[in-house]
Enzyme design. Sequence first.
Site, PDB file in Angstrom:
ATOM      1  N   HIS A 253       0.794  -1.114  -0.520  1.00 48.50           N
ATOM      2  CA  HIS A 253       0.097   0.069   0.246  1.00 48.50           C
ATOM      3  C   HIS A 253       0.787   1.345  -0.272  1.00 48.50           C
ATOM      4  O   HIS A 253       0.808   2.306  -0.977  1.00 48.50           O
ATOM      5  CB  HIS A 253      -1.132  -0.239   1.284  1.00 48.50           C
ATOM      6  N   GLU A 254       1.816   1.187   0.835  1.00 49.68           N
ATOM      7  CA  GLU A 254       2.207   2.376   0.886  1.00 49.68           C
ATOM      8  C   GLU A 254       3.544   2.513  -0.148  1.00 49.68           C
ATOM      9  O   GLU A 254       3.998   3.985  -0.407  1.00 49.68           O
ATOM     10  CB  GLU A 254       3.717   2.442   2.003  1.00 49.68           C
ATOM     11  N   HIS A 257       2.140   4.741  -2.721  1.00 50.84           N
ATOM     12  CA  HIS A 257       2.361   6.200  -2.343  1.00 50.84           C
ATOM     13  C   HIS A 257       3.331   6.663  -3.067  1.00 50.84           C
ATOM     14  O   HIS A 257       4.030   7.106  -3.575  1.00 50.84           O
ATOM     15  CB  HIS A 257       2.033   6.309  -1.415  1.00 50.84           C
ATOM     16  N   GLU A 292      -4.804   8.110  -2.263  1.00 54.68           N
ATOM     17  CA  GLU A 292      -5.000   6.857  -2.207  1.00 54.68           C
ATOM     18  C   GLU A 292      -4.862   5.730  -3.224  1.00 54.68           C
ATOM     19  O   GLU A 292      -5.387   4.865  -3.191  1.00 54.68           O
ATOM     20  CB  GLU A 292      -6.169   7.383  -1.218  1.00 54.68           C
TER      21      GLU A 292
END
Length: 510
Positions: A253-254, A257, A292
């Site tokens: 997830h990160e 980003h 996101e």
Amino acid sequence: MTEFKRRSAELNDLLCVLNVLTWDARTQMPAGGTAARAHQMATISGVARERLLDPAFEQAAQQVTGNEVDTRAAQQALEAVAAMRRVPATLTHDLALLKSESQVLWAQARSTGKFATFAPALERMVDLNRQLADALGYEDHPYDALLNTYEPGLTVATLLPLFGRLRAHHVELLQAIQDQPQPRSDFLTRQYPAPQQKEFSLAMAQLFGYDTERGRLDESAHPFEISFTRQDVRITTRFQEHFLPAALFGTLHEAGHAMYEQGVHPDLSRSVLTSDLLGLYAVAGASYGTHESQSRLWENRIGRSRGFWNLQYPLLQATFPEQLADVGVAEFHRAVNRVQPSLIRVEADELTYDLHIMLRVDLERALIGGELSVQDLPEAWNSRIQSDLGLTVPSDSQGVLQDIHWSSGMFGSFPTYTIGNVMASQFYQAAEQALPELAAHLSAGDYAPLRQWLTEQIYQYGRTFTPHELLVRTTGSGLDPAPYLQYLTDKYSDLYGLKGETTSFPAASH
């Protein structure tokens, strides 16, 4: 370098310094440094604000002529100056000072499960955010002013109908799934040593395209990504030795980003178009929702896909041979996509995740609007978890204290997670249409074509375009939940054998 670009670069430098201080406070700083760090961050925030409101900066922006990128940067600077002028300097200082102190108190409260430790700081944070909303201005609800700082143009009036449509779909699909046998998942809670988790998770992030020559992975109480220009973009995750998915998918997830920040065009570094001037934050994403969309796209559309695990599961088994000796790839894939209401948002499945967001949005909207007091927040939280997910919250650590956002003063940011889910499906659908061989590339473990397309369409532009402009340029449509709803329906109908229950969701009109 023009005077405007020189001043913009210095302002971005200050915001990057703030990011460094934030990263250190969340990962390395000893507890004794809390008070001093709070003052340091408040001081730097004040200097950045002074630079932004320096008449010479405004004059330099007014004199910009030339290409579209430069004029957009100048226009954004002038808009930020006008907005910041409405915010008292004392309010900016107080928010920066409280943010640092509040995050430490939140971490202490979370570790002990005692909401009372954090409550006084949260009451002050709510009050300051109400003052911020009043200073920025709004037409219908003070929450609108805060929403707009994270997702330009978003209001309660536009958000609630979207949430209503998503809730109706999600609840119906959840009920259908709960009537089916659940896949086995006991092996996910076996003991997985953190060092091996870190090694595997980072290898997968690098496989996607996260450049560790310009980044690193650390541990923190709450996973996050933060950048100090595209040349230094760091991520963190949280390791749980008895729950494998937390750190693994948190890292992916990160990394999503981080690839956004690393993908910005070099010409935009140290510029207005990689700076949130009103939020005094160095970030290149067009909005929090756009950001996101990339973390959710890489985590879920790629990282939870069957094609991904067909290729990468042998390596995971080799990393944890004893823990996964009796588990096949199909079994593992179903387990990490299992739909089961849970207490923790960052560990929630794709379907119930948005219900977590809706709960938080309703509560923070009520806090800012004055309909809910901080004292009553835990009870309100626990009640909503029971009614929405059918769960009993055993402690505040697993309930109202689980997220760092309110301690950071980020009221208005939670809706952007669901906005990001919607945008992710729109972007992914556009990528499929633009890249006919995409499925073949992904099946072969080649993620470069997708990353390059996203870089060309989204990442490289930083904050040059608004979220709406990016969507229209890339997908031909504004925000449209139809692709997201169809994706969830198709995915879970297949995983749970919901024969004949797949629904077609027509595109919304714009």
